[in-house]
Design an enzyme around this catalytic site. Structure first.
Site, PDB file in Angstrom:
ATOM      1  N   GLU A  28       9.639 -14.164  -1.982  1.00 37.36           N
ATOM      2  CA  GLU A  28       9.954 -15.242  -2.225  1.00 37.36           C
ATOM      3  C   GLU A  28       8.564 -16.136  -2.935  1.00 37.36           C
ATOM      4  O   GLU A  28       7.637 -15.321  -1.954  1.00 37.36           O
ATOM      5  CB  GLU A  28      10.363 -16.149  -1.083  1.00 37.36           C
ATOM      6  CG  GLU A  28      10.587 -17.748  -1.141  1.00 37.36           C
ATOM      7  CD  GLU A  28      11.261 -18.800  -0.043  1.00 37.36           C
ATOM      8  OE1 GLU A  28      10.828 -20.301   0.158  1.00 37.36           O
ATOM      9  OE2 GLU A  28      11.199 -17.955   1.298  1.00 37.36           O
TER      10      GLU A  28
ATOM     11  N   ARG B   8       9.490  -3.512  10.898  1.00 35.97           N
ATOM     12  CA  ARG B   8       8.145  -4.257  10.151  1.00 35.97           C
ATOM     13  C   ARG B   8       6.968  -3.385  10.738  1.00 35.97           C
ATOM     14  O   ARG B   8       7.202  -2.714  11.917  1.00 35.97           O
ATOM     15  CB  ARG B   8       7.787  -5.213  10.423  1.00 35.97           C
ATOM     16  CG  ARG B   8       8.540  -6.540   9.637  1.00 35.97           C
ATOM     17  CD  ARG B   8       7.693  -8.137  10.303  1.00 35.97           C
ATOM     18  NE  ARG B   8       8.707  -9.003   9.466  1.00 35.97           N
ATOM     19  CZ  ARG B   8       8.155  -9.155   8.378  1.00 35.97           C
ATOM     20  NH1 ARG B   8       7.715  -8.972   8.094  1.00 35.97           N
ATOM     21  NH2 ARG B   8       9.017 -10.789   7.951  1.00 35.97           N
TER      22      ARG B   8
ATOM     23  N   LYS C 189       3.416 -15.593   6.602  1.00 35.02           N
ATOM     24  CA  LYS C 189       2.778 -16.613   5.022  1.00 35.02           C
ATOM     25  C   LYS C 189       2.289 -17.684   5.527  1.00 35.02           C
ATOM     26  O   LYS C 189       1.655 -18.325   5.066  1.00 35.02           O
ATOM     27  CB  LYS C 189       4.054 -16.982   4.193  1.00 35.02           C
ATOM     28  CG  LYS C 189       4.043 -15.485   2.896  1.00 35.02           C
ATOM     29  CD  LYS C 189       4.996 -15.804   1.772  1.00 35.02           C
ATOM     30  CE  LYS C 189       5.555 -14.718   1.354  1.00 35.02           C
ATOM     31  NZ  LYS C 189       6.359 -14.826   0.349  1.00 35.02           N
TER      32      LYS C 189
END
Length: 561
Positions: free
Chosen positions: A35, A262, A272
């Site tokens: 994104e 992760r 982010k």
């Protein structure tokens, strides 16, 4: 790719099993779908290396798709930065795609959902929706708007698209089940009203698809065979498949979502949202601040792209989330830089050294090897004179037998130059040493072929000629966070762990060969570490960033504590 050449990770095993079940190899297609709401970080680097690495291994195309469905947080700046980072890592995508490419198709499908009775416009407040959705242990209740007629839903949805309603007044929901065990299946939102300028489509749309609706259908439209994402999307897989069921044509490839864990990096944050906080609240200078875990920050600090790729390959792909020590990343950086960077001399904590028996006014040009690892890098010319800078740590008036650098009455070799012997010191009123006086053996110059040049002494130290030294700003970086896992303590704001000493700015003195160093060039400052020319550098003022030390000093500090 021969499966016998290496052991396969579980992602590769999934692909191999699908090939055995009849999936044609030429139908393999992967994607990396960021994104554009921030800069990519080290976690994204692993996902990039996974997807593009699979593309290389299987000779399959890899799409770069921007999931640009939230214009309020997305910008062209982030699109450009993401493309720049992927190219810098050494990968090239097959097609550059955007979820916004499919807005019309997604809308058309949503209209079909309404006509089939599997989508409806809900006009509840977000608070009421949260209540009626239930809890993980109790079922939800149907929205009072769930049984609107097809005609009413079509009319409202079109008017939503045309911008007749303000934000938050209506949403489009899929009609699945309010009793589903997976709460994501309890009539999920497909569209919301959002009057916000989109960086690609401008003001063409007033409604935007939700991630879960857009993502799987984008995979389908691009004929992605395998959609790999992180473990938090495991509960979303059921919804991913449900949406595909409604549009799937069995003549086409059906994308398969699978999840991997992760790999969090110690002493960093990779959210982010948190990275944006650090930038906006001026804890760092920018997204590419060398202390940041962003790919841009690592590039600016001097990390080579191959080191990041090697790191991603080393930690591999796992099914369980764990914390990787940042020292492993630094090890990979150090290994790569050791093979690829030229050696130069710089003094960062200088004290003046005077060779008293060296003729005043005399200067020599000495040969210095650029690398002890790669002879092809050749030699450079280094000026030598009577007055030099050496590191203050390389001299002690009195020292024990384990100190192999310069002391009074002992000999050391000046790198690529002569053997010197400490004779005396000059001190200021406070007792600080301001000059060291020494003598040199004129016949001991390195490479001269004399018997004296072969003489062995216990230590070798680096230096720069004061008359020729270039002054530079040197930025010494440390971990941005003092805590190993700054996200780990949920009771404490992660910013409480910001290291107040993460940046030290000093003046260094460099050999003159560095006068022409260009932005991004990397060097080993002999005996000190690896350094990179910063983007703030100019012809008038050189700026260097410390990339990483020659060895892991942080682990030593931790062990002492």
């Amino acid at each position: 790719m021969s499966t016998e050449e290496k052991s396969l990770n579980f992602i590769e095993q999934i692909i191999e099993e699908d090939l055995k079940k009849g999936l044609s190899r030429d139908k393999l297609r992967f994607r990396f779908p960021p994104e554009p709401n921030g800069y990519l970080h080290v976690g994204h680097a692993s996902a990039i290396c996974l997807n593009f690495g699979l593309g290389l291994d299987y000779n399959a195309p890899v799409n770069l798709r921007f999931d640009d469905t939230n214009p309020a947080k997305e910008e062209q700046e982030y699109v450009d930065a993401i493309k720049r980072d992927i190219e810098w890592l050494g990968f090239q995508w097959s097609n550059e795609c955007y979820a916004s490419d499919y807005f019309q198709q997604l809308y058309d499908w949503a209209v079909e959902f309404i006509k089939k009775g599997i989508a409806y416009v809900d006009s509840q407040s977000s608070e009421d929706m949260a209540i009626q959705k239930g809890t993980p242990t109790s079922p939800g209740t149907n929205s009072p708007y769930r049984d609107r007629t097809v005609e009413e839903n079509l009319d409202l949805f079109e008017r939503m698209k045309n911008g007749e309603f303000p934000n938050g007044t209506h949403i489009l929901r899929a009609k699945i089940s309010m009793n589903a065990n997976n709460m994501l299946m309890r009539d999920p939102i497909m569209y919301r009203i959002l009057h916000s300028h989109h960086h690609r489509t401008g003001n063409d749309w007033c409604i935007y698809p939700m991630y879960d609706w857009a993502h799987g259908e984008s995979d389908y439209l691009e004929q992605i065979s395998h959609s790999f994402c992180t473990l938090e999307f495991l509960p979303h897989r059921e919804l991913y498949d449900w949406f595909l069921d409604q549009v799937y044509d069995d003549s086409k490839v059906r994308p398969k979502q699978r999840e991997f864990a992760r790999r969090n990096l110690s002493h960093t944050v990779v959210s982010k949202r948190k990275l944006l906080q650090l930038v906006e609240e001026k804890h760092v200078t920018s997204w590419d601040d060398p202390r940041m875990s962003t790919i841009s920050g690592m590039r600016r600090r001097g990390y080579p792209p191959m080191a990041i790729r090697n790191f991603a390959n080393t930690i591999g792909i796992a099914k369980r989330t764990n914390l990787i020590d940042v020292s492993l990343l630094e090890f990979c950086v150090r290994e790569e830089l050791n093979k690829t960077t030229p050696r130069v001399m710089a003094v960062l904590n200088p004290v003046k050294l005077v060779i008293t028996n060296y003729p005043e006014g005399k200067e020599e040009i000495l040969d210095a090897e650029n690398s002890q690892e790669d002879e092809s890098l050749g030699f450079r010319k280094v000026p030598f004179s009577r007055e030099l800078y050496i590191e203050r740590e390389d001299f002690q008036e009195e020292a024990n037998k384990k100190f192999f650098r310069l002391t009074l009455g002992t000999e050391v070799r000046l790198k690529n130059a002569y053997i010197i012997k400490g004779e005396s010191v000059v001190k200021d009123a406070a007792g600080n040493i301001t000059e060291i006086h020494c003598s040199y053996d004129e016949d001991s110059r390195s490479g001269s072929g004399t018997e004296a040049s072969q003489r062995k002494v216990k230590g070798t130290i680096h230096w720069v000629s004061i008359n020729h030294a270039i002054e530079a700003e040197v930025r010494i970086y440390d971990r941005l966070f003092t805590h190993e896992n700054p996200d780990g303590d949920k009771e404490v704001d992660f910013k409480e762990y910001i290291n107040p000493n993460s940046l030290e700015v000093i003046t260094g003195y460099l050999e003159p060969s560095l006068a022409s160093a260009k932005n991004g060039e990397r060097f080993q400052f002999q005996r000190l570490g690896y350094y990179c020319v910063d983007t703030d550098s100019s012809a008038e003022k050189l700026v260097f960033n410390k990339t990483v030390g020659l060895r892991d000093t942080w682990a030593k500090v931790e062990n002492k504590e």
